[in-house]
Scaffold this active site. Sequence first.
Site, short mmCIF file in Angstrom:
data_model
loop_
_atom_site.label_atom_id
_atom_site.label_comp_id
_atom_site.label_asym_id
_atom_site.label_seq_id
_atom_site.Cartn_x
_atom_site.Cartn_y
_atom_site.Cartn_z
N ASP A 33 -47.11 22.60 -2.72
CA ASP A 33 -48.10 23.55 -3.39
C ASP A 33 -47.79 23.76 -4.78
O ASP A 33 -46.54 24.24 -5.11
CB ASP A 33 -47.81 24.56 -2.54
CG ASP A 33 -49.09 25.79 -2.69
OD1 ASP A 33 -50.17 25.38 -2.27
OD2 ASP A 33 -48.62 26.61 -3.03
N ASN A 69 -53.59 27.75 23.33
CA ASN A 69 -53.05 28.78 24.21
C ASN A 69 -53.96 30.04 24.40
O ASN A 69 -53.58 31.07 24.29
CB ASN A 69 -51.75 29.37 23.67
CG ASN A 69 -51.59 29.69 22.28
OD1 ASN A 69 -52.65 29.48 21.58
ND2 ASN A 69 -50.57 30.49 21.87
N ASP A 83 -55.83 31.86 21.81
CA ASP A 83 -55.81 33.08 21.17
C ASP A 83 -56.58 32.82 20.02
O ASP A 83 -56.83 33.56 19.07
CB ASP A 83 -54.55 33.26 20.51
CG ASP A 83 -53.68 32.05 19.82
OD1 ASP A 83 -54.56 31.07 19.54
OD2 ASP A 83 -52.66 32.23 19.31
N GLU A 134 -49.53 18.80 -5.42
CA GLU A 134 -50.66 19.68 -6.02
C GLU A 134 -50.59 20.10 -7.22
O GLU A 134 -50.01 20.91 -7.57
CB GLU A 134 -50.82 20.87 -4.85
CG GLU A 134 -52.40 21.42 -5.15
CD GLU A 134 -52.45 22.89 -4.71
OE1 GLU A 134 -53.84 23.38 -4.81
OE2 GLU A 134 -51.49 23.51 -4.59
N ASP A 165 -56.75 24.73 19.53
CA ASP A 165 -56.23 25.82 20.19
C ASP A 165 -55.73 25.65 21.49
O ASP A 165 -56.44 25.07 22.17
CB ASP A 165 -57.15 27.17 20.07
CG ASP A 165 -56.55 28.29 20.77
OD1 ASP A 165 -55.12 28.43 20.86
OD2 ASP A 165 -57.08 29.16 21.10
N ASP A 182 -53.11 25.40 16.85
CA ASP A 182 -51.42 25.57 16.93
C ASP A 182 -50.94 24.12 17.12
O ASP A 182 -51.66 23.14 17.16
CB ASP A 182 -51.04 26.14 18.25
CG ASP A 182 -51.86 26.00 19.42
OD1 ASP A 182 -52.05 24.99 19.80
OD2 ASP A 182 -52.44 27.07 20.01
C1 NOJ Z 1 -52.64 26.30 -3.11
C2 NOJ Z 1 -53.08 26.25 -1.89
O1 NOJ Z 1 -53.83 24.84 -1.46
C3 NOJ Z 1 -54.08 27.43 -1.61
O2 NOJ Z 1 -54.77 27.56 -0.34
C4 NOJ Z 1 -53.32 28.78 -2.09
O3 NOJ Z 1 -54.00 29.95 -1.62
C5 NOJ Z 1 -52.66 28.52 -3.01
N1 NOJ Z 1 -51.90 27.39 -3.22
C6 NOJ Z 1 -51.20 29.52 -3.30
O4 NOJ Z 1 -50.46 28.98 -2.36
#
Ligand code: NOJ
Length: 539
Positions: free
Chosen positions: A204, A22, A24, A268, A20, A28
């Site tokens: 993702d 800043n 909060d 992924e 971090d 970041d």
């Molecule tokens: C896989 C991501 O790594 C996870 O963190 C996320 O909750 C789900 N996909 C949905 O996007």
Amino acid sequence: MTHWWRRGVFYEIYVRSFQDSNADGVGDLEGIIQRLDYLNDGTPSSLGVDALWLTPIYPSPMRDFGYDVADYCSVHPLFGDLRTFDRLVEEAHRRGIRVVLDFVPNHTSSDHPWFRESRSSRTNPRRDWYIWRDPKPDGTPPNNWVSSFGGPAWTLDPSTGQYYLHSFLPEQPDLNWRNPRVIEAMEDVLRFWLDRGVDGFRVDVIHKLVKDRALRDNPKPPPEEEHPVYHFGGQVHLYDEDQPEVHDIIRRWRKLLDHYGERMLVGEVYLFDAERLARYYGNGADELHLAFNFRFLWSPWDATAFRREVETIEALLPRSAQPTYVLSSHDAPRHRTRFDHPSLGDARARVAALMLLTLRGTPFLYYGEEIGMRDVPIPPERICDPVGQRFPGLGRDPERTPMQWSAGPYAGFSTVEPWLPLAEEYDQCNVETQLHDPCSLLTFYRQLIWKRKRSLALLEGGYRTLPSPDGVFAYLREHPEQNLAVALNFGNEPVTVTLPRAGKLWLSTNVGRLETEGLHWNLAASEGIVVELEGSRTA
Ligand code: NOJ
């Protein structure tokens, strides 16, 4: 010259928890810039990683902590702005570090303007950008699909009387990837970031993009085969993921990236069947550059289990493709916790690191694993993760706690109370303390990563399992100019390993190991060694 994404060590930064800048309590982009020299300043006093994967940095209502994107082409003010991002890329590149963004194409946030338009009426031009269906005659959802976060994957939108599909939270509606407009819009997103100089994307839940056209019900697994993870929701996920058409989309993306030169896609692919996973590499040059193999996340601390995983993927990938291993991530308990032991926990973390960084494959580290960060217990009132709120005990906050930089206030992560609790042990387990300790886990990671950079066997060599006694996983990394034998003792007792040829110690997880040459090697409990074999002939 081998591609950077094949040679390099990647480092996943959970941006909210790294640094971090800043005050909060949330990490970041500026904070990451401040820590780049730690990650790689070009000398072995730094960690030496080659690429960073940043978890989503985009504007988001944060229902799923950034995996619910409200604008794909901007930066959430919590993390900074586009100028800071550009500076981060520039500063990283100046140090030879690549930057990979998290691309979340399966779903948007329900706050995304596309979804707002889509839900506004049945005739809106963006209606078909998402997956809408009428209820069944009895008013129930269109099919039996379930959300990965529990409950039905459908939510009824009362104003238009139809259900929309969401593979995760109701606030994460799934895009309709059978609509060419969606494909084009997302390609613009890729171009936006590629033009800004990013080196690639972690995609993702890529296997979920396309769904069965007829939205058929998923079948139930035979009770004797039911697996809690593969068959989540008690279903075989036959129709809601891994549809053949997803490969057409990936091939388009690959062409788009190839046009930019040395850029990379790592998917992924949350499939546990290695054969299906392997398909995401296409012919080895026309789909993903890399696909995560998550099987280590579920492996027990057992030599045979790890050996089997490695042999399976080695046998299935196209010849030119390279595996990608992870021991920890922001979605699974940390391996320092999973593999813990009353007296051998630290030793096991070293063996795990030695395996990850010497297998044939691209290793992905998860921030903090290099200092042995463990999962942090989260009191109920501080649970943030929607999964943890829904299923107490199963949330992902414990592995997402702030990086432990020093023994100072808030572990040097922030000057205020961080968004998630810090580990109680941070005064012992932190970067500053370990940097100057020749016996620390961090020192071991640094040595290994820097030695790896100069090892042709590790960067380019083939893989072959070696025969080994029970409890040991041993393999050869062979290259015409260097043969390295790796022997990892997963057992709690000493053991003797005989290698195919004599050699000299290249590295051991045990600092100050006495025996450093030979054919027969006595390994201590939870010790791993790498031996450079005599001659360059293959054994
Ligand atoms: C896989 C991501 O790594 C996870 O963190 C996320 O909750 C789900 N996909 C949905 O996007």
